[in-house]
Motif scaffolding. Structure first.
Motif, mmCIF file in Angstrom:
data_model
loop_
_atom_site.group_PDB
_atom_site.id
_atom_site.type_symbol
_atom_site.label_atom_id
_atom_site.label_comp_id
_atom_site.label_asym_id
_atom_site.label_seq_id
_atom_site.Cartn_x
_atom_site.Cartn_y
_atom_site.Cartn_z
ATOM 1 N N LEU A 98 0.827 -1.209 0.000
ATOM 2 C CA LEU A 98 0.000 0.000 0.000
ATOM 3 C C LEU A 98 0.856 1.252 0.000
ATOM 4 O O LEU A 98 0.627 2.189 -0.757
ATOM 5 N N ARG A 99 1.851 1.293 0.875
ATOM 6 C CA ARG A 99 2.656 2.493 1.072
ATOM 7 C C ARG A 99 3.586 2.765 -0.102
ATOM 8 O O ARG A 99 3.708 3.896 -0.557
ATOM 9 N N ALA B 216 0.925 1.189 -4.079
ATOM 10 C CA ALA B 216 -0.421 1.688 -4.362
ATOM 11 C C ALA B 216 -0.556 3.200 -4.191
ATOM 12 O O ALA B 216 -1.133 3.873 -5.046
ATOM 13 N N LEU B 217 -0.056 3.741 -3.088
ATOM 14 C CA LEU B 217 -0.193 5.187 -2.876
ATOM 15 C C LEU B 217 0.501 6.013 -3.958
ATOM 16 O O LEU B 217 -0.107 6.943 -4.498
ATOM 17 N N PRO B 218 1.745 5.707 -4.321
ATOM 18 C CA PRO B 218 2.356 6.492 -5.396
ATOM 19 C C PRO B 218 1.597 6.397 -6.719
ATOM 20 O O PRO B 218 1.488 7.395 -7.442
ATOM 21 N N LEU C 234 1.214 14.651 -0.895
ATOM 22 C CA LEU C 234 -0.112 14.143 -0.539
ATOM 23 C C LEU C 234 -0.032 13.121 0.590
ATOM 24 O O LEU C 234 -0.906 13.072 1.451
ATOM 25 N N GLU C 235 1.020 12.321 0.607
ATOM 26 C CA GLU C 235 1.207 11.368 1.702
ATOM 27 C C GLU C 235 1.409 12.098 3.027
ATOM 28 O O GLU C 235 0.925 11.650 4.061
ATOM 29 N N GLY D 59 6.943 10.508 3.636
ATOM 30 C CA GLY D 59 6.051 11.639 3.816
ATOM 31 C C GLY D 59 4.886 11.318 4.737
ATOM 32 O O GLY D 59 4.483 12.148 5.544
ATOM 33 N N PHE D 60 4.346 10.118 4.615
ATOM 34 C CA PHE D 60 3.218 9.724 5.452
ATOM 35 C C PHE D 60 3.616 9.748 6.929
ATOM 36 O O PHE D 60 2.931 10.343 7.768
#
Length: 165
Positions: free
Chosen positions: A19-20, A23-25, A35-36, A99-100
């Motif tokens: 996911l990290r 998927a997120l990118p 955005l993260e 970033g998250f």
């Protein structure tokens, strides 16, 4: 966020790395790091902790890595992420974004201190260094509260996770 939702999230095991780092990118596109960061801040508002000791516990449970907070100058605090999760992400991803985690820690710190806080991160010698920049001249208004009640991570500060992350 209530402890029951926290408990549900804690029990669901899925590939955080997929996911990290994949998927997120894809979903967020070329500006995914910014955005993260924003997404991390939003998640922190749903999972507020009630004290500084719980930050390391929640970071470990969320598989961010081992978090150590170091107090520096009055307006600057450093969080260091290390451990197997960090080393694995640095080794496997071409350019991993933290970033998250940075947004999450900035927001958690802001909620704990009541002072406006932003953060930046850098990668140094296999560690993720998150620098929290707080402005004591910008205290938060009483209306800027987290969206949920403070959670209680499953481990207490005396039960910090072993180095086997």
């Amino acid at each position: 966020m209530t402890n029951s939702l926290y408990d549900q999230l804690h029990q669901s095991r899925f590939s955080v790395a997929v996911l990290r780092d994949v998927a997120l990118p894809i979903a967020l596109g070329r500006d995914h790091a910014n955005l993260e960061y924003w997404l991390g801040k939003q998640v922190a508002r749903q999972l507020p902790v009630s004290n500084e000791d719980q930050l390391a516990v929640l970071a470990a449970e969320a598989e961010f890595g081992t978090l150590v907070i170091t107090h520096g100058r009055r307006n600057r605090v450093t969080g260091t992420l290390s451990g197997n999760q960090v080393a694995g992400r640095l080794a496997e991803a071409t350019t991993p974004s933290f970033g998250f985690e940075t947004g999450w820690l900035a927001q958690e710190w802001q909620m704990l201190t009541g002072i406006f806080t932003e953060a930046t991160y850098s990668i140094q010698n296999g560690l993720v260094i998150i620098t929290l920049h707080s402005d004591p001249n910008e205290p938060l208004a009483a209306t800027e509260q987290p969206h949920g009640d403070p959670i209680t991570p499953l481990q207490t500060s005396s039960e910090k996770p072993a180095a086997a992350d």
